[in-house]
Design an enzyme around this catalytic site. Structure first.
Site, short mmCIF file in Angstrom:
data_model
loop_
_atom_site.label_atom_id
_atom_site.label_comp_id
_atom_site.label_asym_id
_atom_site.label_seq_id
_atom_site.Cartn_x
_atom_site.Cartn_y
_atom_site.Cartn_z
N CYS A 73 -52.52 25.08 -10.67
CA CYS A 73 -52.34 25.56 -12.05
C CYS A 73 -52.87 26.98 -12.10
CB CYS A 73 -53.07 24.66 -13.04
SG CYS A 73 -52.99 25.27 -14.73
N HIS A 161 -40.84 24.86 -9.19
CA HIS A 161 -40.34 25.47 -10.42
C HIS A 161 -38.84 25.71 -10.33
CE1 HIS A 161 -44.16 26.53 -12.46
NE2 HIS A 161 -44.63 26.52 -11.22
N GLU A 211 -43.59 21.95 -18.86
CA GLU A 211 -44.43 21.73 -17.69
C GLU A 211 -44.35 20.27 -17.23
OE1 GLU A 211 -48.80 23.30 -16.20
OE2 GLU A 211 -48.14 23.60 -18.26
N CYS A 220 -47.90 28.91 -18.80
CA CYS A 220 -47.93 28.29 -17.48
C CYS A 220 -48.02 29.43 -16.47
CB CYS A 220 -46.67 27.45 -17.24
SG CYS A 220 -46.57 26.72 -15.59
N GLY A 223 -45.71 29.16 -13.63
CA GLY A 223 -44.38 29.35 -14.20
C GLY A 223 -44.06 30.81 -14.42
#
Length: 277
Positions: A73, A161, A211, A220, A223
């Protein structure tokens, strides 16, 4: 026995962070879900445990609010990096994750830069269930003759992703509907985080993210890194851009010399508390 925690956020992406350097922290899936509930628990996008590491300054373990443990993360890395930097005397710390080793360094007052490493671009590294060009993967949402979304790019930033390109920033209902549909698509055997990138300029992207395991999030970090990489590979942006997310802004740079992606953004402490176990 209760455990103290710190509630933090990075550009609105919020976490409950537990120090497990001296005492193991092993919540069950049910406990994570209960804690993550925003009506009856503490409420968070991710639960974070800071653990000992043999190779870095610490190991960061991540659970999504649905109880599933995940690889990485990016926004949490900034928060954990800031805590480790504040506790030490150096300007850089090494943080190990299930997605690989990263480093965090100071970038100003309550701002941290994280080296997210090299983006993983091969279909098998993301992973996809079949071989294809990750610049333009064969996926669409909506009617075959008039899809609402189509031909996204895919990349792994330590977690999978997929990024769709949109002509305007989608609303919550669109992100929820499309994101939840794509998250569990058979093309992604481990599930996937779903980004919706509206390119405003060669150095400016508006991004919304569904997410994996957490749903619609205000930011994110991985992301945002994925969006920059995917957009740059398609020639829509350069290798550096400001990414506007619901909770603020992140600055992403894909360094040409090292092939590493660097993310810079804010860190905020919201409150402290105690977990009931």
């Amino acid at each position: 026995m209760s455990r103290p925690f710190v509630k933090m956020n990075g550009a609105g992406n919020d976490f409950v962070v537990v120090n497990a350097l001296d005492r193991p922290f092993t919540p069950t899936t049910e406990q994570v879900r209960a804690l993550g509930d925003r009506k009856t628990g503490e409420g968070f996008d991710q639960l974070i445990s800071i653990e000992p590491s043999e190779t870095g300054d610490a190991f960061m373990r991540v659970w999504n609010s649905d109880g599933a443990m995940v690889e990485n993360c990016g926004n949490a890395l900034r928060c954990v990096g800031w805590m480790l930097l504040e506790a030490g005397s150096g300007e850089r710390v090494a943080i190990d994750t299930l997605g690989g080793m990263t480093t965090a360094s100071r970038a100003g007052d309550h701002r941290v830069t994280v080296d997210m490493g090299k983006p993983r671009l091969d279909w098998s590294e993301i992973p996809l269930s079949e071989e294809m060009d990750t610049r333009n993967i064969e996926l669409q949402v909506g009617p075959i003759d008039a899809p609402l979304l189509h031909t996204p790019g895919a990349v792994s930033m330590g977690n999978p992703h997929v990024v769709f390109f949109v002509d305007q920033t989608p609303d919550d209902a669109f992100v929820r509907g499309s994101g939840s549909l794509v998250e569990h698509h058979p093309l992604f055997p481990e599930g996937v985080n779903v980004g919706f990138a509206h390119v405003l300029a060669p150095d400016h992207i508006r991004l919304r993210v569904w997410e994996r395991g957490a749903g619609l999030t205000r930011a994110c970090g991985t992301g945002a890194c994925a969006a920059l990489v995917v957009c740059a590979r398609r020639g829509l942006t350069g290798r550096s851009a400001r990414i506007d997310v619901d909770g603020g802004e992140l600055h992403i740079r894909w360094d040409e010399a090292t092939d590493h992606v660097f993310m810079t953004g804010p860190v905020e402490i919201e409150r402290t508390g105690t977990l009931p176990f």
